[in-house]
Design a protein around this motif. Structure first.
Motif: not given
Length: 243
Positions: A124-125, A128-129, A170, A172-173, A175
């Motif tokens: 997760a670090r 990307p989107e 995740l 909101s990103r 993912i």
């Protein structure tokens, strides 16, 4: 933008190798982890390279959290990015409930539950989107039709909660996080001509085993454009054993 990169844990054989091959065929550069079989891992990587992809094989034991994180970091450092992570590494503990030791409980939970959390957290670090996290569970997480699989079923059930939590954390990103539940699948660990195969087939609606490529096809869908709006899902690929 460079070619997308996928990391598949436990990718030297069986379902993991089939997933790595399919993602390479679909255009991904691929990294795979292995615990012991360096030669087989190298062979899978060579198959990806023969398709014109970059490939990497990394030794990382699932029960060692540091090695799991290091595999993620090496993938990014070597291949330049990370777009899809597939948590496939696993073991198959089997035996009477009364004989299970605490050491076995700790190891199985470390390999299936803790390693999956650590893998997702490390990935997760970097994702990307549009990134994808895909865990490989088991039909035994949903239905246990025969005895002696309690520990395995418990450890795979943990991935349901992990997947749903990741989807919320995740989303909101952009993912996604999903879980694929294979049923009886024709691998070295559980061959379709093995001593218990006929009984396993009898529990399925279709009366047959799945192939590793069946599982890989669903993973490929989730990893591709068609999977962009699927998240938090647990998808059975089990010939109907969970019906």
């Amino acid at each position: 933008m460079g070619r997308k990169v996928a990391l598949v844990t436990g990718g030297s054989r069986g379902i993991g190798a089939a997933i790595a091959r399919r993602l390479a065929a679909d255009g991904f550069d691929v990294a795979i982890t292995y615990a012991a079989e360096a030669g087989r891992a190298a062979a899978v990587a060579a198959e990806a390279e023969a398709l014109g992809r970059r490939a990497l094989a990394v030794r990382a034991r699932a029960e060692d959290a540091g090695e799991v994180v290091a595999a993620v970091e090496r993938t990014v450092a070597t291949l330049g990015r990370l777009d899809v992570v597939v948590g496939n590494a696993g073991i198959a503990p089997y035996g009477p409930l009364e004989d299970v030791t605490l050491e076995e409980v700790d190891r199985v939970l470390a390999v299936h539950a803790r390693a999956s959390f650590v893998l997702a957290q490390a990935a997760a670090r970097h994702l990307p989107e549009g990134g994808r996290i895909i865990m490989i569970g088991s039909s035994l997480a949903e239905r246990v039709p025969y005895p002696d699989w309690t520990l395995y079923a418990m450890s795979k059930s943990a991935l349901v909660g992990l997947t749903k939590g990741l989807a919320r954390d995740l989303g909101s990103r952009g993912i996604t996080a999903n879980l694929v539940h294979p049923g009886s699948t024709d691998t070295e660990m559980n061959p379709a001509d093995g001593p218990g195969a006929d009984e396993e087939r009898s529990y399925t609606a279709l009366g047959r085993y799945c192939s590793p490529e069946d599982i890989a096809a669903t993973v490929a869908h989730l990893a591709g454009e068609g999977g962009r709006n699927i998240t938090g899902a647990a998808i059975p690929v089990d010939a109907g054993v969970s019906t």
